[in-house]
Motif scaffolding. Sequence first.
Motif, PDB file in Angstrom:
ATOM      1  N   MET A  79      49.393  97.389  23.851  1.00 53.49           N
ATOM      2  CA  MET A  79      49.692  95.994  23.562  1.00 53.49           C
ATOM      3  C   MET A  79      48.416  95.163  23.437  1.00 53.49           C
ATOM      4  O   MET A  79      48.310  94.267  22.592  1.00 53.49           O
ATOM      5  N   GLY A  80      47.432  95.457  24.290  1.00 57.44           N
ATOM      6  CA  GLY A  80      46.172  94.732  24.216  1.00 57.44           C
ATOM      7  C   GLY A  80      45.472  94.959  22.894  1.00 57.44           C
ATOM      8  O   GLY A  80      44.937  94.028  22.281  1.00 57.44           O
ATOM      9  N   HIS A  81      45.467  96.207  22.430  1.00 56.27           N
ATOM     10  CA  HIS A  81      44.833  96.531  21.154  1.00 56.27           C
ATOM     11  C   HIS A  81      45.507  95.773  20.009  1.00 56.27           C
ATOM     12  O   HIS A  81      44.831  95.141  19.177  1.00 56.27           O
ATOM     13  N   VAL A  82      46.841  95.824  19.969  1.00 53.69           N
ATOM     14  CA  VAL A  82      47.575  95.161  18.884  1.00 53.69           C
ATOM     15  C   VAL A  82      47.362  93.648  18.939  1.00 53.69           C
ATOM     16  O   VAL A  82      47.118  93.002  17.924  1.00 53.69           O
ATOM     17  N   ASP A 243      34.795  92.572  35.200  1.00 53.86           N
ATOM     18  CA  ASP A 243      35.868  91.589  35.197  1.00 53.86           C
ATOM     19  C   ASP A 243      37.239  92.247  35.188  1.00 53.86           C
ATOM     20  O   ASP A 243      38.186  91.743  35.795  1.00 53.86           O
ATOM     21  N   VAL A 244      37.370  93.365  34.490  1.00 61.14           N
ATOM     22  CA  VAL A 244      38.638  94.104  34.524  1.00 61.14           C
ATOM     23  C   VAL A 244      38.957  94.539  35.955  1.00 61.14           C
ATOM     24  O   VAL A 244      40.098  94.408  36.424  1.00 61.14           O
ATOM     25  N   LEU A 245      37.939  95.028  36.663  1.00 61.19           N
ATOM     26  CA  LEU A 245      38.145  95.437  38.057  1.00 61.19           C
ATOM     27  C   LEU A 245      38.517  94.246  38.937  1.00 61.19           C
ATOM     28  O   LEU A 245      39.362  94.363  39.830  1.00 61.19           O
ATOM     29  N   LEU A 369      43.271  89.429  25.353  1.00 62.99           N
ATOM     30  CA  LEU A 369      44.592  89.981  25.629  1.00 62.99           C
ATOM     31  C   LEU A 369      44.474  91.374  26.247  1.00 62.99           C
ATOM     32  O   LEU A 369      45.199  91.710  27.184  1.00 62.99           O
ATOM     33  N   SER A 370      43.539  92.174  25.758  1.00 69.28           N
ATOM     34  CA  SER A 370      43.328  93.508  26.336  1.00 69.28           C
ATOM     35  C   SER A 370      42.875  93.406  27.786  1.00 69.28           C
ATOM     36  O   SER A 370      43.378  94.127  28.655  1.00 69.28           O
ATOM     37  N   GLY A 371      41.921  92.524  28.054  1.00 72.30           N
ATOM     38  CA  GLY A 371      41.418  92.389  29.417  1.00 72.30           C
ATOM     39  C   GLY A 371      42.476  91.941  30.390  1.00 72.30           C
ATOM     40  O   GLY A 371      42.611  92.487  31.497  1.00 72.30           O
ATOM     41  N   MET A 372      43.283  90.942  29.992  1.00 76.00           N
ATOM     42  CA  MET A 372      44.348  90.463  30.870  1.00 76.00           C
ATOM     43  C   MET A 372      45.440  91.504  31.031  1.00 76.00           C
ATOM     44  O   MET A 372      45.950  91.732  32.136  1.00 76.00           O
ATOM     45  N   ALA A 373      45.829  92.142  29.937  1.00 72.43           N
ATOM     46  CA  ALA A 373      46.925  93.107  30.007  1.00 72.43           C
ATOM     47  C   ALA A 373      46.556  94.302  30.871  1.00 72.43           C
ATOM     48  O   ALA A 373      47.296  94.694  31.778  1.00 72.43           O
ATOM     49  N   ILE A 374      45.394  94.900  30.613  1.00 73.75           N
ATOM     50  CA  ILE A 374      44.998  96.099  31.365  1.00 73.75           C
ATOM     51  C   ILE A 374      44.741  95.760  32.821  1.00 73.75           C
ATOM     52  O   ILE A 374      45.225  96.438  33.735  1.00 73.75           O
TER      53      ILE A 374
END
Length: 448
Positions: A79-82, A243-245, A369-374
Amino acid sequence: MSNVDASQVPTHRAPVKAALASWIGSALEYYDFFIYGTAAALVFGKIFFPSIDPKLGTIAAFATFGVGYVTRPIGAFLMGHVGDKFGRKKILTFTLLLMGLSTFLIGLLPTYGQVGTAAPVLLVLLRLLQGLSASGEQAGANSMTLEHAPPHRRAFFTSFTLSGTQMGLILATLVFLPISALPEDQLLSWGWRVPFLLSAVVVAVGFWIRRSLPETPAFEAEARSNAVARVPVADLFRHHTPDVLRVIFAALVSVVSTIVSIFILSYGVNTMHMPKSQMLLLLVCANIVALAAIPAWAALSDRIGRRPVFIFGALGCAVLIWPTLWAISRADVTLVFIFGILLSGVVYSAANGVWPSLYGEMFSTRVRLSGMAIGTQVGFALGGFAPTISAAIQQPGPDGWMPVAVLCTASCLVAAISAFSARETCKIPMDQLGTRGVGAARGASALA
């Protein structure tokens, strides 16, 4: 990347429209998600796992709730990629349709008594699809509202996505109030199906609302300048791994939500034999309070910063879980409502209302979106199994709830520490978010 701060381009009513559409869409989507949790607490152990010990049946039912979180990290990558590659709007339409279809089909499932072990297997498969949908819903809606919002009110506007999820829980609980009052045989035969079948209406309304939602100015600016990342996830981990962590560990505060809405409901009804209507009413009241508290806390964070408000919420929950569970163990209705509403409606709303802007502002538009989703979905996956873990570690006797309180407190402390390690971003312009070396002081001077 464009040098124009897209968030400052005049868009007239777009911020309000985006916030409203995200609020309504999230309410409708999370209605579907929360009715599953309520059914898992009250019904699923009896109709899908009737051949095992009642406590093990409860654990198994909670596990099917938690398994929906297994696909959320997997779905977050897709979803983040899309969403970062093709836009926020496309992902929001897809997640709504997927959630509605899988929820409707749960309402048509045969029970264990009708088809045996095939019933729980089908239940798990559909729950996995629900989780896949949820993996992109909040990240997409939060990105949409954040990127439409005025620069000085990003947290306030973005918080409406989380207010929407609270409304979804209210709707789900209100639907179950009359259903739970049915005689046991009717509840277990056909009554539990009604909330799931109503998702057909949910899908129709949600699709009508979201089809007219415009794409965000920030993403359109990226597309015009050919700055959209070819592989957003690769770009994300190349530049934003810390930040992802941070988001993963901060998202552990969601343990409060799953313990309150799932474990506490089951503990009060099945262990302490409190009336189902009282416990469901508690959830409704707490979430009505949260509808007002979430945007209020978010507005405060636009003035004083994201971190202090989030940290207050996490630490407050670490403390309040103790008197809340104690009150339930005494079946004291008055204290249960006082502490339950204070915990879930007021204090948890501080963290819940601020995290969309806190997390989203850690990343640039290219990978937001990828960062928040993952980040959120990995963290939420850990929190999603909190009811299962809680049911397993709960001890017999009046103080058997204490291990659950320890689990919740530890999760909240980790979340607070993670948020403390993040940069303050409330004054940084949209086009500078996620840029290395950009601090709050620079952002403040830019907006002065």
